[in-house]
Write a protein that holds these residues in place. Structure first.
Motif, PDB file in Angstrom:
ATOM      1  N   PHE A  73       0.797  -1.237   0.000  1.00  0.00           N
ATOM      2  CA  PHE A  73       0.000   0.000   0.000  1.00  0.00           C
ATOM      3  C   PHE A  73       0.824   1.279   0.000  1.00  0.00           C
ATOM      4  N   ASP A  74       2.042   1.204   0.578  1.00  0.00           N
ATOM      5  CA  ASP A  74       2.850   2.426   0.651  1.00  0.00           C
ATOM      6  C   ASP A  74       3.569   2.702  -0.671  1.00  0.00           C
ATOM      7  N   HIS A  75       3.345   1.833  -1.653  1.00  0.00           N
ATOM      8  CA  HIS A  75       3.954   2.007  -2.977  1.00  0.00           C
ATOM      9  C   HIS A  75       2.903   2.252  -4.053  1.00  0.00           C
ATOM     10  N   VAL A  76       1.724   1.664  -3.880  1.00  0.00           N
ATOM     11  CA  VAL A  76       0.711   1.787  -4.934  1.00  0.00           C
ATOM     12  C   VAL A  76      -0.617   2.362  -4.436  1.00  0.00           C
TER      13      VAL A  76
ATOM     14  N   ALA B  15      13.428   0.590  -4.237  1.00  0.00           N
ATOM     15  CA  ALA B  15      12.175   0.304  -3.518  1.00  0.00           C
ATOM     16  C   ALA B  15      12.467  -0.289  -2.131  1.00  0.00           C
ATOM     17  N   ASP B  16      11.856  -1.419  -1.770  1.00  0.00           N
ATOM     18  CA  ASP B  16      12.007  -1.949  -0.419  1.00  0.00           C
ATOM     19  C   ASP B  16      13.201  -2.895  -0.275  1.00  0.00           C
ATOM     20  N   MET B  17      14.047  -2.969  -1.313  1.00  0.00           N
ATOM     21  CA  MET B  17      15.281  -3.764  -1.161  1.00  0.00           C
ATOM     22  C   MET B  17      16.305  -2.946  -0.364  1.00  0.00           C
TER      23      MET B  17
ATOM     24  N   GLU C  55      13.593   5.001  -1.682  1.00  0.00           N
ATOM     25  CA  GLU C  55      12.177   5.378  -1.671  1.00  0.00           C
ATOM     26  C   GLU C  55      11.660   5.793  -0.292  1.00  0.00           C
ATOM     27  N   HIS C  56      12.202   5.208   0.793  1.00  0.00           N
ATOM     28  CA  HIS C  56      11.657   5.501   2.126  1.00  0.00           C
ATOM     29  C   HIS C  56      12.575   6.359   2.990  1.00  0.00           C
ATOM     30  N   GLU C  57      13.619   6.897   2.410  1.00  0.00           N
ATOM     31  CA  GLU C  57      14.540   7.738   3.184  1.00  0.00           C
ATOM     32  C   GLU C  57      13.846   9.078   3.493  1.00  0.00           C
TER      33      GLU C  57
HETATM   34 ZN   LIG Z   1       7.668   0.097   1.438  1.00  0.00          ZN
END
Ligand SMILES: [Zn+2]
Ligand SMILES: [Zn+2]
Length: 421
Positions: free
Chosen positions: A253-256, A353-355, A398-400
């Motif tokens: 959900f936090d990506h799409v 992304a989340d990697m 992406e999440h920084e």
């Molecule tokens: Zn994420």
């Protein structure tokens, strides 16, 4: 208004006697005293769980604490409630006719903002409101970087918060908390950073949480969309109509969340009216067949309406989504999680992304507890990070919260990220 007990202030006449009780009899630990010269007071904090006691000792006869003790004797002096937005809290109180000592917030200790409510309004208790300093610096300007023949524009859909322990898996809090300090619910601030790739066509990779989240979830995740994707697109000189392709790294959900939007009639449809949407076939299967472990992350309203509208294309590993932009399977986080390789004229950027969600996750073993297959993350990450260092990849995190892109450096066995955006 949401408020948490920050501390209880206790006016003390004889510090030694107070310590004999709080330290020696109760066995509590007293922190080193803080001198508040302007108030002629010395404050001794005693942590008790998530709150604290504050012993207040006057340092001069004209101190407010000295006068308080003289008039009423030692004892409870004030309680301090921590709020997220002190100006909003004061506006609410004013609107309800509550008598305030401070009409506006003023600077308190350690970068905080404080304001006092009059005891007559609080049944005889002096109440201090406090807004703690934002401990994680935030960055969200839409910023353009040239990469060969592409224009890359990093965007922001605001911020959200996740449990710090879950974000760092087996890494102890004592190690990660210095880099990303947790709030009083043990959550750390994370960015939501979609990326625009502009060549002949305009592609958007991921789209943040979007605006469909209900109030309860928005509170759990501390969703802050004061500045969001529409602002960022406008700052970049774009609108939703300019996007030709929308690509999903994976379907959490936090990506799409921002892929779809609620229409005026309440139905949900594609947010980017002229775009084709692209997702991985295996990821689509997993997202539409969730299990107990991933159900909370796969919200059907974010992607099923795209399939229903006939705008979703499913692709396989290594798919070239547009010339120079390819999927590369990392797995690990989800079985079919993809990073996006962007290559032009000998230069490479990677949307990880989340990697590699933040620059703090650059060491191989710093792997999220959310990952379904952490050993697979480790294997991919080990090889990928080496490659990124050797080939000087530009990495988009992406999440920084406080940085959008940088290059991974290594010296003396220690990795760091050199900021580019
Ligand atoms: Zn994420
Ligand atoms: Zn995810």
């Amino acid at each position: 208004m949401k408020a948490r007990l920050d501390h209880i202030g206790i006016a003390v006449q004889e510090l030694d006697q107070a310590l004999a009780f709080y330290r020696d009899a109760l066995g509590l630990e007293i922190e080193a005293p803080e001198e508040v010269t302007s108030q002629r007071v010395r404050a001794h904090f005693i942590p008790v769980g998530e709150s604290a006691l504050e012993l207040l000792e006057a340092t001069a006869p004209d101190s407010a604490i000295a006068k308080y003790v003289e008039k009423r004797g030692p004892g409870l002096h004030h309680i301090t409630l921590r709020v997220e937005d002190i100006e909003a809290a004061l506006a609410t109180l004013k609107g309800k006719g509550v008598r305030l000592i401070d009409a506006a917030a003023r600077p308190g200790a350690e970068g905080s903002l404080v304001a006092f409510i009059h005891p007559s309004a609080a049944h005889g208790v002096l109440v201090e409101l406090k807004q703690a300093e934002e401990r994680t610096p935030r960055f969200h300007a839409a910023t353009r970087v040239a990469l060969g023949g592409f224009d890359l524009i990093t965007l922001s859909d605001g911020y959200f918060h996740l449990d710090g322990g879950a974000m760092f898996g087996t890494v102890p809090r004592t190690l990660w908390q210095k880099r990303l300090p947790p709030d009083d619910r043990n959550r750390i601030t994370l960015g939501l950073r979609p990326l625009i790739v502009r060549g002949d066509r305009t592609m958007l990779i991921d789209a943040g949480c979007g605006d469909k989240m209900d109030a309860k979830s928005a509170d759990i995740y501390g969703l802050d969309r004061g500045y969001h994707l529409d602002h960022a697109l406008a700052e970049a000189g774009l609108t939703v109509d300019d996007i030709d392709i929308v690509l999903a790294s994976h379907l959490h959900f936090d990506h799409v969340g921002g892929f779809t939007a609620r229409r005026e009639d309440g139905s949900i449809g594609p947010r980017f009216p002229k775009a084709r949407y692209v997702a991985h076939r295996g990821e689509w299967h997993d997202a539409t067949h969730p299990h107990e472990r991933n159900r909370a992350s796969y919200l059907q309203e974010n992607f099923v309406p795209l399939m229903e509208a006939g705008v979703l294309d499913l692709v396989d590993d290594d798919a070239e989504v547009m010339p120079g932009v390819t999927f590369r399977r990392s797995g690990g986080h989800t079985q079919h999680h993809q990073v996006v390789m962007i290559q032009s004229k000998g230069e490479t950027a990677v949307f990880t992304a989340d990697m590699l969600p933040t620059s703090t996750h650059v060491p191989d073993a710093w792997i999220m507890g959310y990952d379904l297959y952490p050993m697979e993350t480790l294997t991919f990450k080990r090889a990928f990070t080496r490659e990124a260092i050797e080939r000087d990849y530009l990495i988009f995190f992406e999440h920084e919260p406080s940085l959008a892109a940088g290059r991974i450096r290594e010296s003396g066995g220690r990795r760091s990220v050199e900021r580019v955006v």
